[in-house]
Motif scaffolding. Structure first.
Motif, PDB file in Angstrom:
ATOM      1  N   LYS A  94       0.830  -1.208   0.000  1.00  0.00           N
ATOM      2  CA  LYS A  94       0.000   0.000   0.000  1.00  0.00           C
ATOM      3  C   LYS A  94       0.863   1.255   0.000  1.00  0.00           C
ATOM      4  CE  LYS A  94      -3.944   2.080   2.337  1.00  0.00           C
ATOM      5  NZ  LYS A  94      -4.901   1.940   3.437  1.00  0.00           N
ATOM      6  N   ALA A  95       1.950   1.231   0.768  1.00  0.00           N
ATOM      7  CA  ALA A  95       2.852   2.377   0.826  1.00  0.00           C
ATOM      8  C   ALA A  95       3.505   2.649  -0.531  1.00  0.00           C
ATOM      9  CB  ALA A  95       3.928   2.149   1.890  1.00  0.00           C
ATOM     10  N   SER A  96       3.626   1.592  -1.348  1.00  0.00           N
ATOM     11  CA  SER A  96       4.211   1.783  -2.679  1.00  0.00           C
ATOM     12  C   SER A  96       3.144   1.964  -3.752  1.00  0.00           C
ATOM     13  CB  SER A  96       5.140   0.611  -3.028  1.00  0.00           C
ATOM     14  OG  SER A  96       4.393  -0.573  -3.169  1.00  0.00           O
ATOM     15  N   GLY A  97       1.871   2.112  -3.319  1.00  0.00           N
ATOM     16  CA  GLY A  97       0.805   2.400  -4.260  1.00  0.00           C
ATOM     17  C   GLY A  97       0.107   1.191  -4.852  1.00  0.00           C
ATOM     18  N   VAL A  98       0.322   0.019  -4.254  1.00  0.00           N
ATOM     19  CA  VAL A  98      -0.290  -1.211  -4.760  1.00  0.00           C
ATOM     20  C   VAL A  98      -1.264  -1.743  -3.719  1.00  0.00           C
ATOM     21  CG1 VAL A  98       0.159  -3.589  -5.487  1.00  0.00           C
ATOM     22  CG2 VAL A  98       1.778  -1.787  -6.084  1.00  0.00           C
ATOM     23  N   SER A  99      -2.476  -2.042  -4.159  1.00  0.00           N
ATOM     24  CA  SER A  99      -3.480  -2.597  -3.262  1.00  0.00           C
ATOM     25  C   SER A  99      -3.504  -4.117  -3.413  1.00  0.00           C
ATOM     26  CB  SER A  99      -4.850  -2.011  -3.600  1.00  0.00           C
ATOM     27  OG  SER A  99      -5.834  -2.592  -2.793  1.00  0.00           O
ATOM     28  N   LEU A 100      -3.383  -4.825  -2.306  1.00  0.00           N
ATOM     29  CA  LEU A 100      -3.400  -6.292  -2.329  1.00  0.00           C
ATOM     30  C   LEU A 100      -4.546  -6.811  -1.485  1.00  0.00           C
ATOM     31  CD1 LEU A 100       0.390  -7.086  -1.786  1.00  0.00           C
ATOM     32  CD2 LEU A 100      -0.871  -7.122  -3.941  1.00  0.00           C
ATOM     33  N   SER A 101      -5.201  -7.820  -1.993  1.00  0.00           N
ATOM     34  CA  SER A 101      -6.278  -8.473  -1.265  1.00  0.00           C
ATOM     35  C   SER A 101      -5.715  -9.277  -0.104  1.00  0.00           C
ATOM     36  CB  SER A 101      -7.037  -9.395  -2.224  1.00  0.00           C
ATOM     37  OG  SER A 101      -7.667 -10.442  -1.556  1.00  0.00           O
ATOM     38  N   ARG A 102      -6.342  -9.159   1.054  1.00  0.00           N
ATOM     39  CA  ARG A 102      -5.918  -9.925   2.225  1.00  0.00           C
ATOM     40  C   ARG A 102      -5.962 -11.424   1.916  1.00  0.00           C
ATOM     41  NH1 ARG A 102      -9.038  -8.560   7.421  1.00  0.00           N
ATOM     42  NH2 ARG A 102      -7.615  -6.822   7.285  1.00  0.00           N
ATOM     43  N   ARG A 103      -7.016 -11.872   1.270  1.00  0.00           N
ATOM     44  CA  ARG A 103      -7.190 -13.286   0.957  1.00  0.00           C
ATOM     45  C   ARG A 103      -6.079 -13.798   0.033  1.00  0.00           C
ATOM     46  NH1 ARG A 103     -12.516 -14.949  -2.014  1.00  0.00           N
ATOM     47  NH2 ARG A 103     -11.213 -15.116  -3.837  1.00  0.00           N
ATOM     48  N   ASN A 104      -5.735 -13.006  -0.985  1.00  0.00           N
ATOM     49  CA  ASN A 104      -4.687 -13.432  -1.913  1.00  0.00           C
ATOM     50  C   ASN A 104      -3.315 -13.488  -1.255  1.00  0.00           C
ATOM     51  OD1 ASN A 104      -6.645 -13.604  -3.867  1.00  0.00           O
ATOM     52  ND2 ASN A 104      -6.086 -11.717  -4.890  1.00  0.00           N
ATOM     53  N   VAL A 105      -3.010 -12.462  -0.469  1.00  0.00           N
ATOM     54  CA  VAL A 105      -1.715 -12.443   0.227  1.00  0.00           C
ATOM     55  C   VAL A 105      -1.635 -13.613   1.203  1.00  0.00           C
ATOM     56  CG1 VAL A 105      -0.227 -11.146   1.810  1.00  0.00           C
ATOM     57  CG2 VAL A 105      -1.395  -9.962  -0.050  1.00  0.00           C
ATOM     58  N   ASP A 106      -2.711 -13.859   1.924  1.00  0.00           N
ATOM     59  CA  ASP A 106      -2.751 -14.961   2.876  1.00  0.00           C
ATOM     60  C   ASP A 106      -2.500 -16.294   2.166  1.00  0.00           C
ATOM     61  OD1 ASP A 106      -3.307 -15.799   5.677  1.00  0.00           O
ATOM     62  OD2 ASP A 106      -4.982 -16.852   4.722  1.00  0.00           O
ATOM     63  N   TYR A 107      -3.138 -16.489   1.027  1.00  0.00           N
ATOM     64  CA  TYR A 107      -2.976 -17.734   0.274  1.00  0.00           C
ATOM     65  C   TYR A 107      -1.519 -17.931  -0.163  1.00  0.00           C
ATOM     66  CZ  TYR A 107      -3.271 -21.254  -3.327  1.00  0.00           C
ATOM     67  OH  TYR A 107      -3.049 -22.381  -4.063  1.00  0.00           O
ATOM     68  N   VAL A 108      -0.938 -16.884  -0.724  1.00  0.00           N
ATOM     69  CA  VAL A 108       0.443 -16.983  -1.213  1.00  0.00           C
ATOM     70  C   VAL A 108       1.410 -17.238  -0.060  1.00  0.00           C
ATOM     71  CG1 VAL A 108       2.339 -15.724  -2.330  1.00  0.00           C
ATOM     72  CG2 VAL A 108       0.028 -15.627  -3.298  1.00  0.00           C
ATOM     73  N   VAL A 109       1.252 -16.523   1.041  1.00  0.00           N
ATOM     74  CA  VAL A 109       2.146 -16.704   2.191  1.00  0.00           C
ATOM     75  C   VAL A 109       2.039 -18.123   2.741  1.00  0.00           C
ATOM     76  CG1 VAL A 109       2.564 -16.008   4.589  1.00  0.00           C
ATOM     77  CG2 VAL A 109       2.302 -14.273   2.810  1.00  0.00           C
ATOM     78  N   LYS A 110       0.808 -18.614   2.901  1.00  0.00           N
ATOM     79  CA  LYS A 110       0.638 -19.976   3.405  1.00  0.00           C
ATOM     80  C   LYS A 110       1.223 -21.001   2.445  1.00  0.00           C
ATOM     81  CE  LYS A 110      -3.353 -19.178   6.354  1.00  0.00           C
ATOM     82  NZ  LYS A 110      -4.791 -19.397   6.534  1.00  0.00           N
ATOM     83  N   ALA A 111       1.054 -20.789   1.145  1.00  0.00           N
ATOM     84  CA  ALA A 111       1.615 -21.706   0.156  1.00  0.00           C
ATOM     85  C   ALA A 111       3.140 -21.700   0.225  1.00  0.00           C
ATOM     86  CB  ALA A 111       1.144 -21.331  -1.246  1.00  0.00           C
ATOM     87  N   LEU A 112       3.725 -20.525   0.344  1.00  0.00           N
ATOM     88  CA  LEU A 112       5.189 -20.439   0.421  1.00  0.00           C
ATOM     89  C   LEU A 112       5.721 -21.088   1.693  1.00  0.00           C
ATOM     90  CD1 LEU A 112       5.722 -16.822  -0.920  1.00  0.00           C
ATOM     91  CD2 LEU A 112       6.492 -18.942  -2.018  1.00  0.00           C
ATOM     92  N   LEU A 113       5.074 -20.823   2.817  1.00  0.00           N
ATOM     93  CA  LEU A 113       5.540 -21.406   4.073  1.00  0.00           C
ATOM     94  C   LEU A 113       5.390 -22.925   4.083  1.00  0.00           C
ATOM     95  CD1 LEU A 113       4.246 -18.769   6.636  1.00  0.00           C
ATOM     96  CD2 LEU A 113       6.608 -19.161   5.892  1.00  0.00           C
ATOM     97  N   SER A 114       4.339 -23.431   3.458  1.00  0.00           N
ATOM     98  CA  SER A 114       4.141 -24.885   3.437  1.00  0.00           C
ATOM     99  C   SER A 114       5.027 -25.583   2.416  1.00  0.00           C
ATOM    100  CB  SER A 114       2.667 -25.216   3.165  1.00  0.00           C
ATOM    101  OG  SER A 114       2.340 -24.921   1.829  1.00  0.00           O
ATOM    102  N   SER A 115       5.687 -24.820   1.564  1.00  0.00           N
ATOM    103  CA  SER A 115       6.540 -25.424   0.538  1.00  0.00           C
ATOM    104  C   SER A 115       7.747 -26.132   1.145  1.00  0.00           C
ATOM    105  CB  SER A 115       7.020 -24.364  -0.455  1.00  0.00           C
ATOM    106  OG  SER A 115       8.001 -23.525   0.143  1.00  0.00           O
TER     107      SER A 115
END
Length: 91
Positions: free
Chosen positions: A14-35
């Motif tokens: 957000k500070a860099s001008g990009v809006s990210l969905s909480r759901r999408n970020v959560d999915y990606v983070v969980k996928a990366l951590l479970s990798s």
């Protein structure tokens, strides 16, 4: 915690001008951590966006193969998915 991590990622975006969905970020983070990938789970050095995108792409393709969304014999389809994910991370 994951909540703190995803909130931080959304705040930075957000500070860099990009809006990210909480759901999408959560999915990606969980996928990366479970990798279990050392590029993601190691605290040193901090993984860069290219490492994270490659890990997420690999995991996504593997999931698609497991679910038979793409055929294991069709390496071109897997390569296209990986390229698409990595190219979106560069934008």
């Amino acid at each position: 915690t994951i909540n703190r991590l995803t909130r931080s990622a959304r705040d930075l975006a957000k500070a860099s001008g990009v809006s990210l969905s909480r759901r999408n970020v959560d999915y990606v983070v969980k996928a990366l951590l479970s990798s279990g990938s050392p590029e993601v789970t190691s605290t040193r050095p901090t993984p860069d966006s290219a490492d994270l995108a490659a890990t997420f792409a690999d995991q996504t393709v593997q999931r698609m193969l497991d679910l038979r969304i793409i055929d294991s014999a069709d390496s071109r389809a897997a390569a296209r998915v990986e390229r698409w994910i990595v190219s979106k991370s560069e934008n």
